[in-house]
Scaffold this motif. Structure first.
Motif, PDB file in Angstrom:
ATOM      1  N   VAL A   1     -39.368 -88.594  14.824  1.00  0.00           N
ATOM      2  CA  VAL A   1     -38.715 -87.564  15.606  1.00  0.00           C
ATOM      3  C   VAL A   1     -39.501 -86.275  15.458  1.00  0.00           C
ATOM      4  O   VAL A   1     -39.807 -85.842  14.360  1.00  0.00           O
ATOM      5  N   MET A   2     -39.878 -85.683  16.580  1.00  0.00           N
ATOM      6  CA  MET A   2     -40.551 -84.395  16.528  1.00  0.00           C
ATOM      7  C   MET A   2     -39.528 -83.349  16.892  1.00  0.00           C
ATOM      8  O   MET A   2     -38.913 -83.392  17.943  1.00  0.00           O
ATOM      9  N   PHE A   3     -39.402 -82.399  16.055  1.00  0.00           N
ATOM     10  CA  PHE A   3     -38.341 -81.446  16.261  1.00  0.00           C
ATOM     11  C   PHE A   3     -38.818 -80.305  17.148  1.00  0.00           C
ATOM     12  O   PHE A   3     -38.174 -79.900  18.105  1.00  0.00           O
ATOM     13  N   GLY A   4     -39.986 -79.791  16.832  1.00  0.00           N
ATOM     14  CA  GLY A   4     -40.465 -78.613  17.569  1.00  0.00           C
ATOM     15  C   GLY A   4     -40.045 -77.376  16.826  1.00  0.00           C
ATOM     16  O   GLY A   4     -38.909 -77.272  16.358  1.00  0.00           O
ATOM     17  N   THR A   5     -40.934 -76.426  16.720  1.00  0.00           N
ATOM     18  CA  THR A   5     -40.661 -75.296  15.834  1.00  0.00           C
ATOM     19  C   THR A   5     -39.512 -74.426  16.310  1.00  0.00           C
ATOM     20  O   THR A   5     -38.688 -73.992  15.515  1.00  0.00           O
ATOM     21  N   ILE A   6     -39.452 -74.199  17.629  1.00  0.00           N
ATOM     22  CA  ILE A   6     -38.388 -73.318  18.115  1.00  0.00           C
ATOM     23  C   ILE A   6     -37.026 -73.970  17.916  1.00  0.00           C
ATOM     24  O   ILE A   6     -36.094 -73.359  17.388  1.00  0.00           O
ATOM     25  N   ALA A   7     -36.954 -75.226  18.309  1.00  0.00           N
ATOM     26  CA  ALA A   7     -35.692 -75.936  18.137  1.00  0.00           C
ATOM     27  C   ALA A   7     -35.287 -75.933  16.668  1.00  0.00           C
ATOM     28  O   ALA A   7     -34.126 -75.738  16.323  1.00  0.00           O
ATOM     29  N   GLU A   8     -36.275 -76.136  15.815  1.00  0.00           N
ATOM     30  CA  GLU A   8     -35.965 -76.182  14.395  1.00  0.00           C
ATOM     31  C   GLU A   8     -35.451 -74.840  13.887  1.00  0.00           C
ATOM     32  O   GLU A   8     -34.444 -74.783  13.181  1.00  0.00           O
TER      33      GLU A   8
ATOM     34  N   ASN B   1     -27.987 -90.976   8.568  1.00  0.00           N
ATOM     35  CA  ASN B   1     -27.136 -91.631   9.558  1.00  0.00           C
ATOM     36  C   ASN B   1     -27.569 -91.326  10.993  1.00  0.00           C
ATOM     37  O   ASN B   1     -27.123 -91.967  11.923  1.00  0.00           O
ATOM     38  N   LEU B   2     -28.403 -90.293  11.167  1.00  0.00           N
ATOM     39  CA  LEU B   2     -28.685 -89.819  12.520  1.00  0.00           C
ATOM     40  C   LEU B   2     -30.083 -90.161  13.014  1.00  0.00           C
ATOM     41  O   LEU B   2     -30.287 -90.432  14.189  1.00  0.00           O
ATOM     42  N   ASP B   3     -31.076 -90.133  12.117  1.00  0.00           N
ATOM     43  CA  ASP B   3     -32.466 -90.258  12.561  1.00  0.00           C
ATOM     44  C   ASP B   3     -32.700 -91.466  13.457  1.00  0.00           C
ATOM     45  O   ASP B   3     -33.286 -91.340  14.531  1.00  0.00           O
ATOM     46  N   ALA B   4     -32.244 -92.618  12.992  1.00  0.00           N
ATOM     47  CA  ALA B   4     -32.517 -93.827  13.749  1.00  0.00           C
ATOM     48  C   ALA B   4     -31.885 -93.737  15.132  1.00  0.00           C
ATOM     49  O   ALA B   4     -32.454 -94.189  16.117  1.00  0.00           O
ATOM     50  N   VAL B   5     -30.698 -93.135  15.222  1.00  0.00           N
ATOM     51  CA  VAL B   5     -30.025 -93.013  16.508  1.00  0.00           C
ATOM     52  C   VAL B   5     -30.826 -92.089  17.419  1.00  0.00           C
ATOM     53  O   VAL B   5     -31.074 -92.390  18.585  1.00  0.00           O
ATOM     54  N   VAL B   6     -31.242 -90.927  16.870  1.00  0.00           N
ATOM     55  CA  VAL B   6     -32.008 -89.979  17.673  1.00  0.00           C
ATOM     56  C   VAL B   6     -33.307 -90.631  18.148  1.00  0.00           C
ATOM     57  O   VAL B   6     -33.747 -90.446  19.270  1.00  0.00           O
ATOM     58  N   GLU B   7     -33.919 -91.402  17.296  1.00  0.00           N
ATOM     59  CA  GLU B   7     -35.186 -92.029  17.657  1.00  0.00           C
ATOM     60  C   GLU B   7     -35.031 -93.166  18.650  1.00  0.00           C
ATOM     61  O   GLU B   7     -35.791 -93.270  19.600  1.00  0.00           O
ATOM     62  N   ASP B   8     -34.073 -94.020  18.406  1.00  0.00           N
ATOM     63  CA  ASP B   8     -34.087 -95.304  19.097  1.00  0.00           C
ATOM     64  C   ASP B   8     -33.036 -95.497  20.173  1.00  0.00           C
ATOM     65  O   ASP B   8     -33.111 -96.474  20.918  1.00  0.00           O
ATOM     66  N   ALA B   9     -32.039 -94.616  20.245  1.00  0.00           N
ATOM     67  CA  ALA B   9     -30.962 -94.873  21.205  1.00  0.00           C
ATOM     68  C   ALA B   9     -31.511 -94.922  22.627  1.00  0.00           C
ATOM     69  O   ALA B   9     -32.201 -93.988  23.053  1.00  0.00           O
TER      70      ALA B   9
END
Lengths: 239, 727
Positions: free
Chosen positions: B701-708, B573-581
């Motif tokens: 979406v690239m999260f980044g290791t620290i954020a992850e 439910n979230l990926d597309a929003v995080v990517e495209d909003a």
């Protein structure tokens, strides 16, 4: 989708009152799929949404406990909860929506040993016979097929129907000695059925095409069912 | 738990008997006398004008009712469009209007029963019979009745046959001399009479009131409303022509039982008996419908928090809204009893009821315009007023309403305004503190504003309060750009919408729960909150659609905090929003109740200034100051150089975030293991804000290791922040 090729029967229950289903009915309906329709009757004065707001949780709980009584492994039991002003309206709609083959009508009985199956010519015959087969195959109940022909007509046509139906039941795995038939000549078929039903525990009826008068003044089967007061199944006329 | 469905039981015929039946009902037997007195033979013209005004209202109501087919009628549409103030006016107007109408029917009932019996005489008996009839109706409705449309069909059918026979036979007995002069009171008399007879046209409103119960609403609601108005107008006009044609209008004007007086001329005693029987049935059934409709209006008001729950409660055994029914009955009884003192009680009751409904209908026309302009997501009427008639219908509707009201007697206008005042008073005493719906009028006037807007998708009542609180905090930081606004969006996921059933009602219920939770927080944070209810097969697509419509500056979403590996990062439910909003995105995972002291990771990533700003915004909730954290590896032996570099990064991030030095604390940690140090330090704070890494070329979406790692290991609240999408 039903888990098996067996029929689906709609079982309406009033969820505004607590009324556990009879054990005999639970046993009878074991071999088929069920749609348990919990209906909550709404008086004309009240918006259905209003009663839903006040009673939804309690109604759902009752329905759940009834459904759990019906639940078993090999056949599907679905449940539907509806707030309605007209039970019949809802039964028709849900039966249509869930492709139910028949509708259960509650009544008084302690045991189901003798089943009466009135037949009306070719209408719906196939469905009625196969449903009766499914229900009694695993039980010991006897089945009486009944047909009524108008006075003065050749009874052989009626006999043909009854004999054919009995053969089909036998083919479907019901012992021949548990099946008998009765042909009546003359008189009102409705009256005949009501008189006969006194000696039976359960009735399987085919849905009748309502006449214009019945459409305006109510469903045709209601008078029969009201008078016999026995539990019954009405097989829907789908085609 | 299975969700209860709401059956729609009212078919075409039942809707016609309910709406049309109420209209031809009692009015047709009582009004001809008053109408003839007011306008002579030209009173048929008054009925045509009233019918035309009603038709305009029926058109607007049809569009609104097919857009929102739930209980409440005019009240509901006005409340949604114009907010609680006007909602309260129309709600009370309709309720009292129905009481006045009901009293009017019952007085008529008394008159028709008393008149033919010589030894019963006078107003005392009229009032007494009216009260007896009313208590019968109230009693039956208190105990509740099953839907017995057959009986109702037969009764309305019989009544209609009598009226049709009256018209058909009467046409042959018209004396043309009686129709001269045709309009003895002139145009103003005709218009003034319109105001009195308009009461007969409130039946179609009853159809809108029970809209939630009508089968196939998109067809049956417009059809029955418009058809019944047209047929009834023609019938009334014919009845007036016959009535004023058979007897001189002066003679009819004096009569309390005009139709029966005319019938005796050409149908003798049989005619009188038939008319009296029909009039009695009509009065009872019309009054009954009014009591039913009044209870629905009351329920709808309670549903929107405009009416006390106490009044709205249903009876334990009978399932009826018994208190609302008793209240309606009690006021109606008082109005009937007023007939003892007031000579012209019938005309008075009719005219006040007309006034109330005229006011309601004119606001309905306004509501229609507001809905069309604001065009809310869930408003998709299947019946639309044709383009050539819009905005002519609502504009003409309001103008004609004003014209008709302006010709009413001063005492009626005074009483009517009193009822409007009741609604206004109720708004200030009760509604303002309880209801939240502000209506759509702002959007209708200014569909888009430049103020900061945060969109908050909410679904879970347990977490929505925190989400709204966080969103409010971020919005609050932008008050200088104009009044910030929160938009709470709820997506009702529907796999297979069943058009037969009341998705609309369920959606509303859901939305209300949501509003209840959101209200306190929004008020506390002093931000405006608006809610949007949407339905869609996919949550992510629907949220993106809402973002497209609302054009927010930020979308703030709750996230469970678990990474999924099956082709998703944050979840389906979230990926597309995080990517495209096309706006800032904040994902929050709440582990802790307090937002407390937030920390932001000030690093080289493109989104870290946004993360710093978000931390500052979150800090305002508990009145703290955010900390910007940077971790550096030691450079040789000199920790000073490393910490200087860290401070440099923090300065840079703070500057890009627009934070002044006194707005934040700083912390630089020098450690060999950067990740471990960040985790250890950040976890001492209540809330951690971290920016997403840059997007990869593959646009995943690239999260980044620290954020992850923080999102997975931190025990504090975590906010993952993405700035504007440049692409």
């Amino acid at each position: 989708m039903p888990l098996t090729g067996d029929s689906t029967i709609l079982v309406p229950v009033d969820v505004s009152i607590t009324e556990p289903p009879d054990q005999v009915i639970l046993d009878l309906l074991k071999p088929v799929n069920l749609v348990v329709l919990g209906y909550y009757p709404v008086p004309k004065q009240t918006a259905p949404a209003h009663l839903k707001e006040d009673h939804e949780a309690e109604a759902a709980e009752r329905l759940e406990s009834i459904v759990s009584r019906f639940a078993r492994g090999d056949h599907e039991v679905k449940d539907v909860l509806v707030f309605t002003k007209d039970r019949q309206d809802t039964i028709d709609r849900i039966a249509e929506q869930h492709d139910c083959d028949a509708v259960f009508v509650p009544g008084e009985t302690d045991t189901i040993d003798r089943i009466l199956v009135p037949l009306r010519g070719d209408v719906n015959l196939e469905r009625i016979v196969s449903l009766v087969g499914e229900l009694v195959r695993a039980s010991d109940a006897t089945v009486t097929l009944f047909h009524s022909v108008p006075e003065g007509t050749d009874p052989s046509q009626g006999e043909f129907i009854l004999r054919g139906a009995a053969d089909r039941l036998t083919e479907g795995g019901v012992d021949r000695d548990r099946i008998d038939w009765q042909l009546s000549e003359g008189g009102s078929p409705k009256r005949n059925i009501i008189d006969l039903a006194v000696d039976y525990d359960f009735v399987v009826l085919g849905e009748a095409e309502p006449s214009l008068r019945d459409r305006i003044l109510g469903a045709v089967l209601t008078p029969i069912l009201e008078e016999i007061e026995k539990p019954a199944i009405i097989v829907r006329d789908i085609e | 738990m299975s969700k209860g469905q709401l059956e729609r039981n009212i078919g075409f015929l039942e809707a016609m008997t309910l709406g049309g039946g109420t209209m031809i009902g009692a009015g047709i037997f009582i009004l001809p006398g008053i109408a003839a007195e007011g306008a002579g033979p030209a009173s048929s013209v008054s009925f045509f004008i009233a019918g035309f005004v009603a038709l305009l209202a029926a058109l607007s109501l049809s569009e609104l009712a097919t857009g929102m087919p739930i209980a409440g009628g005019s009240y509901h549409y006005v409340n949604r469009a114009l907010g609680g103030f006007f909602g309260s006016i129309v709600g009370w107007g309709m309720w009292t209007g129905l009481m006045f109408a009901s009293a009017f029917y019952m007085i008529g009932f008394g008159q028709y029963l008393v008149e033919p019996i010589p030894f019963l005489d006078g107003r005392v008996f009229v009032v007494l019979l009216g009260l007896i009839g009313l208590s019968l109706i109230v009693g039956v409705n208190y105990y509740g009745t099953e839907e017995s449309s057959q009986l109702q069909n037969v009764m309305i059918g019989a009544e209609t046959v009598v009226v049709l026979a009256y018209v058909a036979l009467g046409l042959f007995f018209i004396d043309p001399n009686n129709l001269e002069p045709f309009a003895p009171t002139g145009p103003s008399g005709i218009i003034a009479t319109t105001g009195v007879v308009f009461v007969s046209f409130l039946g179609f409103e009853i159809i809108a009131t029970v809209a939630g119960e009508v089968k196939d609403p998109s067809r049956n609601i417009p059809l029955t409303m418009i058809l019944s108005v047209v047929l009834v107008t023609i019938l009334y006009a014919l009845v007036m022509i016959v009535t004023t044609g058979v007897l001189p209008y002066q003679a009819i004007g004096d009569s309390l039982v005009p139709v029966s007086d005319v019938a005796v001329v050409f149908a003798g005693a049989v005619g009188v008996v038939a008319i009296v029987a029909a009039a009695a049935i009509a009065a009872i059934s019309s009054s009954n419908s009014s009591v039913l409709a009044a209870a629905r209006v009351n329920f709808a008001m309670g549903r929107d928090d405009l009416m006390s729950e106490w009044l709205n409660v249903t009876h334990d055994r009978f399932g009826t809204p018994h208190r609302a029914i008793i209240a309606t009955g009690a006021v109606t009884a008082v109005l009937i009893a007023a007939g003892l003192q007031v000579e012209t009680i019938v005309a008075l009751l009719a005219e006040v009821a007309s006034f109330s409904f005229l006011v309601s209908y004119s606001l309905v026309h306004v509501a229609l315009v507001v809905f069309r302009r604001a065009d809310p997501e869930d408003y998709d009427p299947s019946f639309k007023i044709p383009d050539v008639l819009y905005p002519a219908v609502p504009v003409l509707g309001v103008v004609l309403t004003v014209v008709v009201i302006s010709q009413m007697a001063p005492i009626i206008i005074l009483l009517g305004l009193g009822i409007v005042g009741l609604g206004v008073g109720w708004y200030f005493v009760y509604v303002r503190d309880h209801a939240i719906d502000r209506g759509l009028i702002d959007e209708a006037i200014t569909p888009t504003t430049d103020a900061y807007r945060v969109l908050v998708p909410v679904a879970n009542p347990d977490t929505q309060q925190d989400l709204i609180r966080l969103a409010a905090a971020t919005a609050h930081a932008h008050t200088d750009e104009g009044t910030p606004e929160l938009v709470a969006v709820n997506v009702l996921q529907v796999a297979d919408p069943d058009p037969q059933q009341n998705v609309a009602a369920e959606r509303l219920e859901h939305q209300r729960d949501l509003l209840d939770g959101a209200r306190d927080i929004a008020a506390e944070m002093d931000v405006q909150l608006r809610t949007v209810a949407m339905t869609g097969e996919r949550v992510d697509e629907t949220i993106l659609e809402a973002i497209g419509d609302e054009e927010p500056d930020q979308v703030l979403l709750g996230w469970g905090g678990t990474l999924t590996r099956q082709g998703h990062v944050f979840g389906p439910n979230l990926d597309a929003v995080v990517e495209d909003a096309p706006c800032e995105v904040t994902l929050v995972t709440l582990h802790d109740d307090t937002i407390g002291n937030p920390v932001a990771l000030a690093g080289p990533g493109p989104h870290s200034p946004v993360a710093a700003r978000r931390a500052a915004e979150f800090a305002s909730i508990d009145g703290t100051v955010p900390t910007l954290l940077n971790v550096q590896q030691p450079m040789g032996d000199d920790n000073t150089t490393a910490s200087e570099r860290g401070n440099g990064v923090i300065d840079d991030v703070a500057e890009r975030a627009g934070l002044d030095p006194e707005d934040y604390e700083r912390e630089v940690v020098v450690d060999d293991d950067i990740e471990a140090a960040i985790l250890a330090t950040a976890d001492q704070f209540d809330t951690i804000c971290v920016g997403l890494s840059e997007r990869s070329a593959a646009s995943r979406v690239m999260f980044g290791t620290i954020a992850e790692r923080i999102s997975q290991e931190a025990t504090s609240n975590v906010g993952i922040v993405r700035g504007w999408n440049e692409s």
